[in-house]
Structure formats: structure tokens, C-alpha cells
Scaffold this active site. Structure first.
Site, PDB file in Angstrom:
ATOM      1  N   SER A  62       0.794  -1.230   0.000  1.00  0.00           N
ATOM      2  CA  SER A  62       0.000   0.000   0.000  1.00  0.00           C
ATOM      3  C   SER A  62       0.824   1.277   0.000  1.00  0.00           C
ATOM      4  CB  SER A  62      -0.956   0.012   1.193  1.00  0.00           C
ATOM      5  OG  SER A  62      -1.995  -0.920   1.009  1.00  0.00           O
ATOM      6  N   LYS A  65       0.179   3.536  -2.959  1.00  0.00           N
ATOM      7  CA  LYS A  65      -0.942   4.466  -3.129  1.00  0.00           C
ATOM      8  C   LYS A  65      -0.478   5.895  -3.402  1.00  0.00           C
ATOM      9  CE  LYS A  65      -4.465   1.943  -0.453  1.00  0.00           C
ATOM     10  NZ  LYS A  65      -3.810   0.627  -0.391  1.00  0.00           N
TER      11      LYS A  65
END
Length: 518
Positions: A62, A65
Site C-alpha cells: 500500500s 498508493k
């Protein structure tokens, strides 16, 4: 600030293998654009005896992102440029539709799509393809809160962003990242590899020193929300790029890390793929990453031009290590919380009827409680007879009610104590029209079990545990993504005659999914 206490920092880093036990990892500290510390240990593959190095690539999960949002800002401009495309993407919506800025800031109110894969019958080690992601996201009709009012982590926000970026530019996100981000930042080996099954340069491990470490199997395809693989040296290059461009008014990281607010003007904890934190009065920006077998975290303190990076090929607490490294670099001593003795009146389960969320509290000893509310347990420090807090949550108890506050999420809930026994008449089949998915509950030998069925398959049976009258918990500790949803909360509804008519199923990542009894 004075110079970094390098001996203290080095002592912390050299103790990481002992304090965060696992196969291997890599860490770095950067200050003023220069490498202060760069260290790798252990093995990238235990069976092959392949050593971990600063050049070893790992999934950054992540942490990707922020790079998706960087492409958005660099190639397209402000998020509002894609609002009409988002309206076409979410064309089944019945509620107020979120804006693209809400997606970037995790304020969309959309339920996390990895959590929803569980409700749609996915197996943790199953294959998840791009068309299945769009199938799931484009069938959504509702949010679990009004967009812009709260914070809720949602991987689907960034999956949608990736689809919209590719649609708008006519180019793949992989090409855009390579050209617009990785090349200017000199991230020489960073690459978007959306299919987790294709990455084999380093092995991620499930388990611990009690159960042993086993290679994790991942077969999902992700894009925008994760998917980048990079080495420690690549991540150091990103921190150096941030430092080089710090005075540029239109610099990419300055735009990414600019403060954000909720619709009511309250400061928000997240923006453009970055989490905002504070330590010792200093603002931090960064992000963590997780997939089965992998954990990573980066933090940047712009005021002091310091960055810390931690990458593990096991499921250790990289976020904790990166923050402690940052505190050591900043010269911030460890906090010494003041704790009071736990009052037994805290312990038990508490329900917020409006959201269907359940708070479970148990004694953790030493003036602490273990709380289960979000995706994993939190340790709460008891600061008074009726007050407790963690880094995320504050609790204030008033008899049979707890007032729960999560300031960063703009969330305030009244939690009511659950008293009494749960009735056992919940077996049956239930249907979610929005997900076109079923929940099957059965009773076997007096124990209740549940399974999810949908377009992704039929899940294993999971045991249910009663929390109180018409409230049950269904733990799911392994799913396609990490962390898993944790405990699903099942709140049953009855008609005037006492017959069950339906159930609300939810967790912190995906609240308030309505099922009717068939």
C-alpha cells in the site's frame, strides 16, 4: 535540531532481528538527502539461502498508493478533472456518490473491496483478476457513511483511481509510473508488477517463531492500491527526490503531503495516499504496506528533513519499527504512559446500533486492556477509572455506555453494553442484494457456523461466537489481502413476532451490509 545520535540509532537497528523476529529485512535512515544508515539482514529466501541485501526488491504494497496519486497530479491535474468519469464508473449508485478527491483522501465511504471479497466467497489463496475487481467495484450502490464526513481505509478507492487514470490517459499505469515517477526519482529498479503470483525474487513468510515460517501464497492482481515492487535503495532514492524538490512550490511531494480536511472543516489524517501523524510535536507523512508475508513502512519529517524506511519479508510490525527509528533520529525519548488499575466494569462487548460495530474489551494486565474494534487488536492504556486510550482510540465509560472517539477518523460513537444470552435460532440463508451474495448459517452439535457465497466462490465454514442478544462475531483472520477484516459483526433483526427477518454484517473496513433472510 542537533546531530543524530548515531550510536543510539545503530543500536536500535542492530537489535531489530531480535525484537522483530523473522526471516529478513532492510532499513534505512535519510537526513538532508544523505544516507545516515542503510542496513539489511537475514535471508530473502530461507530454502535457497539467498541473503537479503539493500538491492533486493520486495512488494511495497500500500505504499504504492502515494505513487498512484502522484501520477494523477502529475499527468492529469486536480482530482476534480475525473469526477465525471467516476460518476460513469459508479453508475449503479443509489446514495450520494463520492468525488475523486474523496477517493484520494480515504473519505469516500466506499466499503473496502478486499473485505468485500470475503463476503463474495473468495478463498484467501484464490486467484483474483482485474475483471473481477471491476465486477465487484462497479456493482456498488451505497456507502457506509456520507462521503467527506469520516475517514475509512479503502483499497478500492485507489483501484478505481488507477482505472480512471488509465482510461483518461490511454496508457497503462505501469508505463506512467516508470516515466513520470521512477525515472525522475532515480528509482532504478522500481516496477509495477500487478500480479502478485509473478514476483519471485524474494519470498514473503507467514508465521512466527512459535508456528514456524512458511512461504506465503498470494495470487491476487492489484493495481493502484498496491503492486509496486522496489528495493531499499529505490525507496532511499524516493526520499532523496523528496528532499531535492522540497523548495519547489509545485513539487510533487509537497502537493501530495498538503493538509486535507473533512467536509466540516476538521483536519483529516490522510491525503493523496499518505497518512499524517505527529511525534514529539513534529508532523510526519508516510504510509505502511501489507500483504500476506510482507510488511513495510516509510515516514518523512519535512521539518527536520529526516526519513525512515523499514521493509520486512515477514509479518512483523514494520510500522512500529519505523516510528521508533524516527523517534531515535529525532531524539524523542520513549513515552511513559501513566496507567490506572483496570475496573472490571470495562470488560465485555459493546454495540453501536447505528453502525453495527462492536467493541470488545478484555484485561491485558498492568493497567491495560486489549480492545477489538478495527482490523486488529489495540492495547489501551487505562488512565483513570473511566478513561482509556490508545494511539488511535479514546474511551470514556459512563455506566453501561462507552463513548468511543477516533479523532483522526472524525468518528464519535456511543457503545452500549451487551447483556444477556444470544438466542440460537439464527440458522438459515441470508441474501445481500447489493453484493448478490449469500450468507449461510448452520448449527452443528449446538455450535453455529457461517459461510459466504458469491461470484468469487464458496468460503470455508467459520465458527460464530455470541457477543450478546442477537449479536454474533465471525472472526476471519486470513483473506486475500492483509490485514484481514478481523471480526465480522452480525447484528440480527426481528419482526414484532420475534422472527428473524435479516442481519446487518460489517467490520471496520466494510460496515452495514444488509442481508435479508430467505
Amino acid at each position: 535540531m542537533p546531530n543524530i545520535d548515531l550510536p543510539t540509532l545503530e543500536a536500535f537497528v542492530h537489535a531489530i532481528p531480535q525484537n522483530y523476529k523473522g526471516p529478513g529485512g532492510a532499513v534505512a535512515v535519510v537526513r538532508n538527502g544523505e544516507i545516515v544508515l542503510r542496513h539489511a539482514w537475514g535471508f530473502a529466501d530461507l530454502a535457497a539461502r539467498k541473503a537479503m541485501t539493500p538491492e533486493t526488491r520486495m512488494p511495497i504494497c500500500s505504499v504504492s498508493k502515494q505513487f498512484t496519486c502522484a501520477v494523477l497530479l502529475d499527468c492529469i491535474g486536480e482530482p476534480e478533472m475525473l469526477d465525471s468519469a467516476l460518476a460513469a464508473y459508479l453508475d449503479q449508485f443509489e446514495d450520494g456518490r463520492p468525488a475523486v478527491r474523496d477517493l484520494c483522501n480515504n473519505q469516500s465511504g466506499l466499503r473496502d473491496y478486499w473485505a468485500l471479497t470475503v463476503l463474495c466467497g473468495a478463498a484467501p489463496e484464490g486467484i483474483f483478476l482485474p475483471d473481477q475487481a471491476q465486477n465487484l467495484l462497479r456493482r456498488l450502490k451505497t456507502t457506509h457513511f456520507a462521503p467527506g464526513t469520516h475517514y475509512s481505509y479503502c483499497n478500492g478507492n485507489f483501484r478505481i483511481l488507477a482505472d480512471l487514470i488509465e482510461q483518461h490517459t490511454g496508457r497503462s499505469l505501469a508505463d506512467l509510473l516508470a516515466e513520470r515517477i521512477f525515472a525522475p526519482a532515480a528509482m532504478k529498479t522500481a516496477e509495477l508488477i500487478p500480479d502478485t503470483a509473478l514476483f519471485n525474487e524474494c519470498t514473503g513468510y507467514e508465521g512466527d517463531t512459535v508456528r514456524g515460517f512458511l512461504p506465503a501464497i498470494n495470487r491476487i492482481h492489484w493495481l493502484g492500491d498496491a503492486g509496486i515492487c522496489a528495493s531499499l535503495d529505490d525507496m532511499i532514492a524516493w526520499e532523496q527526490f523528496i528532499d531535492r524538490t522540497r523548495h519547489d512550490e509545485n513539487g510533487l511531494y509537497r502537493r501530495l503531503s498538503s493538509p486535507q480536511t473533512f467536509a466540516d472543516g476538521a483536519p483529516a489524517p490522510y491525503g493523496f495516499g499518505l497518512k499524517f501523524e505527529e511525534t514529539g510535536g513534529k508532523r510526519l507523512t508516510g504510509h505502511g504496506g501489507a500483504l500476506r508475508g510482507w510488511r513495510c513502512q516509510r515516514w518523512h519529517c519535512a521539518d527536520e528533513r529526516i526519513s525512515t524506511i523499514v521493509m520486512f519479508n515477514f509479518e512483523g510490525n514494520a510500522s512500529d519499527a519505523a516510528l521508533k527509528m524516527m523517534n531515535a533520529a529525532l531524539g524523542i525519548p520513549p513515552a511513559k504512559p501513566v496507567r490506572a488499575q483496570a475496573n472490571p466494569g470495562w470488560f465485555g462487548s459493546w454495540l453501536n446500533p447505528e453502525t453495527g460495530l462492536v467493541l470488545s474489551l478484555e484485561d491485558a494486565g498492568g493497567g491495560r486492556m486489549k480492545a477489538r474494534f478495527g482490523t486488529g487488536p489495540e492495547i489501551m492504556d487505562i488512565s483513570g477509572e473511566n478513561e482509556a486510550q490508545s494511539s488511535m482510540t479514546t474511551l470514556r465509560r459512563d455506566g453501561d455506555m462507552i463513548h468511543l472517539a477516533r479523532k483522526d477518523e472524525n468518528l464519535h460513537l456511543a457503545m452500549h453494553r451487551l447483556k444477556g444470552e444470544a438466542r440460537q435460532d439464527i440458522a438459515g440463508r441470508y441474501r445481500s442484494d447489493e453484493l448478490e451474495a449469500d450468507l449461510l448459517l448452520v448449527s452443528e452439535g449446538g455450535a453455529i457456523y457461517g459461510a459466504f457465497e458469491g461470484f468469487l466462490g464458496k468460503s470455508d465454514m467459520y465458527p460464530l461466537y455470541a457477543a450478546g442478544p442477537d449479536v454474533w462475531l465471525l472472526p476471519v483472520q486470513r483473506s486475500m489481502d492483509a490485514p484481514s477484516p478481523g471480526e465480522w459483526k452480525l447484528v440480527f433483526h426481528r419482526d414484532a413476532a420475534g422472527r428473524i427477518t435479516g442481519v446487518t454484517v460489517g467490520c471496520w473496513l466494510a460496515r452495514g451490509v444488509e442481508y435479508k433472510r430467505l
